[in-house]
Design an enzyme around this catalytic site. Structure first.
Site, PDB file in Angstrom:
ATOM      1  CE  LYS A  79     -62.775   0.873 -54.680  1.00  0.00           C
ATOM      2  NZ  LYS A  79     -62.956   0.638 -56.126  1.00  0.00           N
ATOM      3  CB  SER A 154     -62.200  -3.311 -56.362  1.00  0.00           C
ATOM      4  OG  SER A 154     -62.480  -2.023 -56.898  1.00  0.00           O
ATOM      5  CB  SER A 178     -64.872  -1.517 -58.909  1.00  0.00           C
ATOM      6  OG  SER A 178     -63.913  -2.512 -59.109  1.00  0.00           O
TER       7      SER A 178
HETATM    8  N1  GLN Z   1     -62.968  -6.343 -61.431  1.00  0.00           N
HETATM    9  C1  GLN Z   1     -62.301  -5.512 -62.395  1.00  0.00           C
HETATM   10  C2  GLN Z   1     -60.807  -5.656 -62.244  1.00  0.00           C
HETATM   11  O1  GLN Z   1     -60.388  -6.417 -61.431  1.00  0.00           O
HETATM   12  C3  GLN Z   1     -62.734  -4.097 -62.243  1.00  0.00           C
HETATM   13  C4  GLN Z   1     -62.101  -3.393 -61.130  1.00  0.00           C
HETATM   14  C5  GLN Z   1     -62.546  -1.997 -60.980  1.00  0.00           C
HETATM   15  O2  GLN Z   1     -63.533  -1.588 -61.570  1.00  0.00           O
HETATM   16  N2  GLN Z   1     -61.784  -1.240 -60.203  1.00  0.00           N
HETATM   17  O3  GLN Z   1     -60.061  -5.018 -62.940  1.00  0.00           O
END
Ligand code: GLN
Length: 488
Positions: A79, A154, A178
């Site tokens: 990532k 994400s 994410s």
């Molecule tokens: N979807 C969640 C957010 O937008 C989690 C994001 C993540 O785990 N980086 O905060």
């Protein structure tokens, strides 16, 4: 069988048996990437030259009978929120569009030491804020099962790369889901470890008390090999936990007879798609059939976990992201006339809309008039969430929930309404709020052929047994339909 279809463990076996060379493996994956990447758009940077060079070095190691690492010759994608020495690391933001990291994150150091081969950096929502990868400043990644839908987020790039066989494994980061949510939407395995088990050094921070690096693979056995490589105490991360390293391959045992699983009724109510509910409850039945104890239980946090997460995470984000000021590194606005103007314009031009929204929200909840009302309250709620989990784990080894309330959604479906997007995280954010580990594993498909994932949540450091439980389920089921890159 094509080389790119091999699992992590098969690649290592074939390399050691000299049935394949490391260069053949790397070339096979890049050929696959050339075929599939134009449809999926999972990568922001590909490092083919470095990967081929590394392959040659590793082959020499093998030929000289040197000691080989735990991920010998295995291609992996990272990532783009994780720093890689000499390679562009953008965190999906214009702010870091041309940032070349001068150092490796600890996990990257470990991967290199254990002979993995990094093939590229994957797409993500800007600074890991989002649930669809649509908030990337650079491109949208498509779901390999249906190209008109998002891969989740994400870490959508990593999940899509593994699901479409462009790599056998990848790293992501999970602050509120994410790793698990995109794993679920792309039909792969994704684990978010206990907070502190994997070093965060070199992970570009979103919300430091939630962030944790995790892994994507297509099966549980492969996950053990990646996990064995990335865990470890790190003095460069003050929240890293001092603990002896476990060998997770020991847990690849098909047996759940002594496992007690709680099914919290509050996670199966309003807002959950019926098809998903049905699949996860069927999985609960399957566990019973396999000999586990499965009971309905209560975990009454659904009403306040999203608010708690978004208040505390945004507060931390607003502080973490203050470093992007146009002075030290990253984007600098060319349009500024004085220092204050430079800060303003750099941040206005460098950050995307969702990141700005969270900085505003975070700054607001920390400001003097509101911090007692919101931030302190949310911290109290965070403790209450932890306590509820602790109560559950007195009775159960694992808690079984859906990973996501919906299957992969269409592009644009949730971008107009941030709250709708936040709701996609309802089942994953409580886990980071408590700091416990959780895994998402495939447990079915919707009628239209989209993957469904379920989440097993465990107590601190229960990764070993969690792997055993997930592995047993996998051995007794068959949810590994290949993606067809459909468009509808
Ligand atoms: N979807 C969640 C957010 O937008 C989690 C994001 C993540 O785990 N980086 O905060």
């Amino acid at each position: 069988m094509e080389i790119y279809e091999l699992s992590v463990s098969e690649i290592i076996k074939k390399l050691k048996a000299r049935e394949l060379t490391t260069t053949e493996v790397v070339n096979a994956y890049f050929k696959r990437i050339e075929e599939v990447e134009p449809k999926v758009d999972a990568f922001l940077t590909l490092t083919k030259e470095d990967a081929l060079k590394r392959a040659e070095e590793l082959q020499k190691k093998l030929d000289n009978n040197e000691k080989l690492g735990t991920l010998f010759g295995v291609p992996i994608a990272i990532k783009d929120a994780i720093c890689t020495n000499g390679v562009r690391t953008t965190s999906g933001s214009k702010m870091l569009e041309n940032f070349v990291s001068p150092y490796d994150a600890t996990v990257i150091e470990y991967l290199k030491k254990e002979d993995a081969i990094i093939v590229g950096k994957t797409n993500l929502d800007e600074f890991a804020m989002g649930s669809s990868t649509e908030h990337s400043a650079f491109k949208t990644t498509k779901n390999p099962y249906n190209l008109t839908r998002t891969p989740g987020g994400s870490s959508g790039g990593s999940a899509a790369a593994v699901a479409s066989y462009m790599v056998p494994c990848a790293l992501g980061s999970d602050t509120g889901g994410s790793v698990r949510q995109p794993a679920s939407l792309c039909g792969v395995v994704g684990l978010k470890p206990t907070y502190g088990l994997v070093s965060r050094y070199g992970l570009i921070a979103y919300a430091s008390s939630f962030d944790q690096i995790g892994a994507f693979t297509r099966n549980v056995e492969d996950l053990t090999l990646v996990m064995n490589t990335i865990i470890g105490t790190d003095e460069k991360d003050s929240t890293s936990i001092e603990r002896e390293k476990e060998d997770y391959t020991k847990f690849l045992v098909n047996d759940v007879k002594n496992i007690k699983i709680g099914v919290p009724k509050e996670f199966y109510g309003e807002g959950l798609k019926p098809e998903i509910k049905e699949s996860v409850l069927k999985a609960a039945e399957k566990f019973k059939e396999m000999g586990a104890t499965v009971e309905e239980c209560s975990l009454n946090i659904a009403d306040y976990c999203l608010a708690t997460y978004y208040i505390v995470a945004c507060a931390e984000a607003s502080s973490n992201l203050a470093r992007f000021d146009g002075i030290r590194y990253g984007y600098r606005s060319p349009n500024a006339t004085n220092l204050k103007d430079l800060y303003k314009k750099t941040r206005r031009e460098g950050f995307g809309e969702e990141v700005k929204r969270r900085i505003f929200l975070g700054t607001a909840v920390l400001s003097s008039g509101y911090s007692n009302k919101y931030y302190s309250k949310a911290q109290e709620a965070r403790n209450a969430i932890k306590a509820q989990f602790a109560e559950c784990f007195k009775k159960y080894d694992f808690i079984l929930t859906p990973t996501s309330p919906c299957e992969a959604f269409k592009f644009g479906e949730k971008t107009d309404d941030p709250l709708e997007m936040y709701l996609a995280d309802i089942y994953t954010v409580p886990i980071n709020t408590a700091g416990v580990p959780a895994i998402s594993i495939p447990c079915g498909y919707t009628e239209s052929g989209l993957p469904i994932g379920m989440q097993l949540i465990g107590n601190y450091f229960s990764e070993g047994k969690m792997i055993q439980t997930a592995y047993s389920y996998e051995q007794n089921t068959n949810w590994n339909k290949k993606p067809e890159f459909k468009e509808d």
